[in-house]
Design a protein around this motif. Sequence first.
Motif, short mmCIF file in Angstrom:
data_model
loop_
_atom_site.label_atom_id
_atom_site.label_comp_id
_atom_site.label_asym_id
_atom_site.label_seq_id
_atom_site.Cartn_x
_atom_site.Cartn_y
_atom_site.Cartn_z
N THR A 164 0.81 -1.22 0.00
CA THR A 164 0.00 0.00 0.00
C THR A 164 0.85 1.27 0.00
N GLU A 165 1.97 1.26 0.73
CA GLU A 165 2.82 2.46 0.77
C GLU A 165 3.46 2.75 -0.57
N ASN A 166 3.65 1.74 -1.40
CA ASN A 166 4.27 1.93 -2.70
C ASN A 166 3.27 1.87 -3.85
N GLY A 167 1.96 1.87 -3.54
CA GLY A 167 0.93 1.97 -4.55
C GLY A 167 0.90 0.83 -5.55
N ILE A 168 1.16 -0.38 -5.10
CA ILE A 168 1.16 -1.54 -6.00
C ILE A 168 -0.28 -2.03 -6.18
N LEU A 169 -0.71 -2.11 -7.41
CA LEU A 169 -2.05 -2.59 -7.74
C LEU A 169 -2.05 -4.07 -8.08
N GLU A 170 -1.02 -4.50 -8.81
CA GLU A 170 -0.98 -5.88 -9.31
C GLU A 170 0.46 -6.33 -9.48
N ILE A 171 0.71 -7.62 -9.19
CA ILE A 171 2.01 -8.24 -9.43
C ILE A 171 1.78 -9.46 -10.32
N ARG A 172 2.55 -9.56 -11.40
CA ARG A 172 2.46 -10.71 -12.29
C ARG A 172 3.75 -11.51 -12.23
N ALA A 173 3.61 -12.82 -12.17
CA ALA A 173 4.76 -13.71 -12.10
C ALA A 173 4.73 -14.66 -13.30
N VAL A 174 5.85 -14.78 -13.97
CA VAL A 174 6.02 -15.71 -15.08
C VAL A 174 6.96 -16.81 -14.63
N MET A 175 6.55 -18.06 -14.84
CA MET A 175 7.30 -19.20 -14.33
C MET A 175 7.96 -19.96 -15.48
N GLU A 176 9.27 -20.21 -15.33
CA GLU A 176 10.05 -20.96 -16.31
C GLU A 176 10.90 -22.00 -15.58
N THR A 177 11.47 -22.93 -16.34
CA THR A 177 12.31 -23.97 -15.75
C THR A 177 13.58 -24.13 -16.57
N LYS A 178 14.60 -24.69 -15.90
CA LYS A 178 15.86 -24.99 -16.58
C LYS A 178 16.43 -26.29 -16.02
N LYS A 179 16.41 -27.35 -16.81
CA LYS A 179 17.05 -28.60 -16.43
C LYS A 179 18.55 -28.46 -16.61
N ASP A 180 19.31 -29.20 -15.81
CA ASP A 180 20.75 -29.19 -15.96
C ASP A 180 21.13 -29.55 -17.40
N THR B 217 9.84 -14.80 -12.41
CA THR B 217 10.16 -13.38 -12.52
C THR B 217 8.89 -12.56 -12.36
N TYR B 218 9.05 -11.35 -11.78
CA TYR B 218 7.91 -10.53 -11.38
C TYR B 218 7.92 -9.19 -12.10
N THR B 219 6.72 -8.74 -12.47
CA THR B 219 6.52 -7.38 -12.99
C THR B 219 5.37 -6.75 -12.22
N TYR B 220 5.30 -5.39 -12.26
CA TYR B 220 4.41 -4.66 -11.37
C TYR B 220 3.55 -3.65 -12.14
N THR B 221 2.32 -3.49 -11.64
CA THR B 221 1.44 -2.42 -12.08
C THR B 221 1.12 -1.57 -10.86
#
Length: 294
Positions: free
Chosen positions: A44-60, A288-292
């Motif tokens: 609330t102090e930073n005015g965040i409305l929405e957070i989106r997370a994109v999920m990926e994987t990496k095998k050895d 990874t996260y992005t913000y609105t």
Amino acid sequence: MRIYTLIIAAVAGLLSFSGKAQILAPPEGMQFTRAPKFNPTFVTENGILEIRAVMETKKDGDKIRKTHRNLVYQFDEEGRSSLLADIHTKRRDTSITAFQFAGRRLQCEVKSDPAGLFSYCYVYGDDGLPTERKYARVQRWRNLTKPDFSGKDTKVATENYTHARYENQLHTTLNNSAWRPYQKEIRYYDENGYLLKYLRTFVMTSERHEEVYSYEAYGRVKSVEVTAGRNPGRIEFTYDEVGNLLTEERFENEALVYHKEFVYEGADMLLRAELTRREADEMLEITTYTYTFR
């Protein structure tokens, strides 16, 4: 390849860290309702409305691959999580969890399942402890990203809590809709109010779950050890000097199950990535996260 080498390789040149903020809610002991992932005060102090997370994987030995899975966290004006959507873009499938609050207390939690939507709603006593948990089936919303709690629902069952306080202990009994006890909980505290142990047992079976908590010098949870239950093991946490959560590790039979790191942007201290190494799968999970903002 070592864990830290994999993590650095996955985000090299993208992120940097210096401790200045606490966007993640700190780990807590067992509560009556689910603890939030993100700190409402920070949101609330930073005015965040929405957070989106994109999920990926990496095998050895393999490249980073898409999972086609995204998470969307939406927040109300007081920084509380109002909706969590789990979206699979390839299958075009979405599961949601929506929240409604009464002051600081969770009033209703609505989730989706293959049959539609269902809710758990809570009633609280003057001491702030829950006295009822009501289960209902909920009319499906027209817009999943804008839940409407005013629609019709079908009341199915009501469970009741009873509580008793003793010296540094809170005893709770959960009664089914016929007012018969089926689950008992005991929370053990020290003289400063820190939760030291949580014990849950079922009246009609021998099933038992026990968690033991330890704390570091600043009163933050250092470890949670499940000493009895279906998944015994230990989770350990580390923090920076101002309380940002840096790492989380789970051990079973003293073997490392996963190692998780939280990576923050140096300029604004927003969480930019979670990196989880799962040993048995030889897999790195990258979120990874992005913000609105409002």
